[in-house]
Motif scaffolding. Structure first.
Motif, PDB file in Angstrom:
ATOM      1  N   THR A  44       0.839  -1.198   0.000  1.00  0.00           N
ATOM      2  CA  THR A  44       0.000   0.000   0.000  1.00  0.00           C
ATOM      3  C   THR A  44       0.880   1.257   0.000  1.00  0.00           C
ATOM      4  O   THR A  44       2.089   1.177   0.181  1.00  0.00           O
ATOM      5  N   VAL A  45       0.258   2.408  -0.217  1.00  0.00           N
ATOM      6  CA  VAL A  45       0.995   3.670  -0.250  1.00  0.00           C
ATOM      7  C   VAL A  45       0.406   4.636   0.769  1.00  0.00           C
ATOM      8  O   VAL A  45      -0.729   4.464   1.229  1.00  0.00           O
ATOM      9  N   THR A  46       1.181   5.633   1.122  1.00  0.00           N
ATOM     10  CA  THR A  46       0.672   6.689   1.987  1.00  0.00           C
ATOM     11  C   THR A  46      -0.155   7.672   1.148  1.00  0.00           C
ATOM     12  O   THR A  46      -0.106   7.651  -0.087  1.00  0.00           O
ATOM     13  N   TYR A  47      -0.898   8.541   1.837  1.00  0.00           N
ATOM     14  CA  TYR A  47      -1.705   9.531   1.131  1.00  0.00           C
ATOM     15  C   TYR A  47      -0.813  10.451   0.296  1.00  0.00           C
ATOM     16  O   TYR A  47      -1.135  10.781  -0.851  1.00  0.00           O
ATOM     17  N   GLY A  48       0.326  10.862   0.865  1.00  0.00           N
ATOM     18  CA  GLY A  48       1.258  11.713   0.123  1.00  0.00           C
ATOM     19  C   GLY A  48       1.791  11.030  -1.118  1.00  0.00           C
ATOM     20  O   GLY A  48       1.933  11.660  -2.172  1.00  0.00           O
ATOM     21  N   GLN A  49       2.091   9.741  -1.011  1.00  0.00           N
ATOM     22  CA  GLN A  49       2.573   8.994  -2.181  1.00  0.00           C
ATOM     23  C   GLN A  49       1.484   8.884  -3.236  1.00  0.00           C
ATOM     24  O   GLN A  49       1.754   8.974  -4.440  1.00  0.00           O
ATOM     25  N   TYR A  50       0.237   8.704  -2.792  1.00  0.00           N
ATOM     26  CA  TYR A  50      -0.861   8.600  -3.748  1.00  0.00           C
ATOM     27  C   TYR A  50      -1.032   9.906  -4.525  1.00  0.00           C
ATOM     28  O   TYR A  50      -1.287   9.898  -5.736  1.00  0.00           O
ATOM     29  N   LEU A  51      -0.858  11.058  -3.838  1.00  0.00           N
ATOM     30  CA  LEU A  51      -1.013  12.352  -4.503  1.00  0.00           C
ATOM     31  C   LEU A  51       0.047  12.582  -5.576  1.00  0.00           C
ATOM     32  O   LEU A  51      -0.124  13.435  -6.448  1.00  0.00           O
ATOM     33  N   GLN A  52       1.141  11.847  -5.509  1.00  0.00           N
ATOM     34  CA  GLN A  52       2.191  11.956  -6.520  1.00  0.00           C
ATOM     35  C   GLN A  52       2.107  10.846  -7.567  1.00  0.00           C
ATOM     36  O   GLN A  52       2.949  10.773  -8.461  1.00  0.00           O
ATOM     37  N   SER A  53       1.094  10.003  -7.463  1.00  0.00           N
ATOM     38  CA  SER A  53       1.014   8.828  -8.333  1.00  0.00           C
ATOM     39  C   SER A  53       0.349   9.141  -9.668  1.00  0.00           C
ATOM     40  O   SER A  53      -0.381  10.129  -9.808  1.00  0.00           O
ATOM     41  N   GLY A  54       0.582   8.261 -10.620  1.00  0.00           N
ATOM     42  CA  GLY A  54      -0.072   8.395 -11.913  1.00  0.00           C
ATOM     43  C   GLY A  54      -1.568   8.230 -11.826  1.00  0.00           C
ATOM     44  O   GLY A  54      -2.322   8.889 -12.550  1.00  0.00           O
TER      45      GLY A  54
END
Length: 225
Positions: A44-54
């Motif tokens: 899984t990813v953090t919320y911050g990582q998701y905001l930088q995701s494709g």
């Protein structure tokens, strides 16, 4: 503060709702992304990582591009086409007051008021550009949004391909793929359904005091603008 609200209330509320819904969309997308990752036994990813995701930028870009396409097309089409009775249409040339309104607009360009926009007062090429600045700006925003969709979509698509041990694709390959055009066209068709519905519904229906509606007592055959 009351003066700011009085003069800018519509834009303040519109952009506040945009930020609220965009934030809610990002959180829901984050939860859905991690649910999908757990189902496939992926980290899984953090919320911050998701905001930088494709994934995040793909969904944002494809929605923005359809909105700006709708607005740009609507601005241009309403300049050259008419719909009798619609609040979203300029008056037809044979309707009462249409020629007078056209002449007033021409007079405001050739004999600008002291408080007219700078390009109108200066005239020449600046006036020529300014006369079509709205459609130009919307078209550029459409291109920018489509670029965000393409870059975000490529990143998201390559993440999926990596999970399946497949080679990544380039942005050009993604933009020519069925996935990209399926996402775009899915949104574009809904935008023009909304435009068409608004054009036709404002012939027969009213919303008191709204700038998007004719006066409540206006006849159906009377064009709004």
């Amino acid at each position: 503060m009351s003066r700011i609200w009085k003069h800018n209330g519509l834009s303040i509320v519109a952009f506040t709702l945009f930020l609220l819904f965009w934030g809610a969309q990002s959180w829901a997308g984050f939860l859905d992304h991690n649910d999908d990752a757990r189902e496939h036994h992926q980290p899984t990813v953090t919320y911050g990582q998701y905001l930088q995701s494709g994934d995040f930028w793909e969904s944002a870009g494809e929605n923005w591009e359809s909105e700006f396409l709708q607005m740009a097309a609507f601005v241009v089409l309403t300049a050259v086409l008419h719909q009798r009775g619609s609040a979203e249409s300029n008056k037809l040339p044979d309707e009462p007051g249409a020629q007078e309104e056209k002449q007033q607009e021409e007079d405001s360009v050739h004999h600008p008021r002291p408080d007219a926009p700078g390009p109108v007062r200066r005239g020449g090429w600046q006036l020529g550009l300014y006369a079509h600045s709205l459609s130009t700006a919307l078209a550029l925003l459409f291109v920018l949004s489509m670029t965000v969709h393409a870059l975000g979509g490529t990143a998201a698509y390559n993440e999926e391909r990596q999970e399946h041990g497949e080679e990544p694709v380039t942005v050009a390959q993604f933009v020519t793929s069925a996935r990209f055009w399926s996402q775009s066209l899915e949104n574009w068709q809904s935008e023009f359904l909304a435009v068409g519905s608004m054009v036709v519904l404002t012939i027969f229906l009213r919303e008191r005091h709204s700038a998007e509606s004719k006066p409540v007592g206006a006849p159906h055959a009377e064009t709004g603008k």
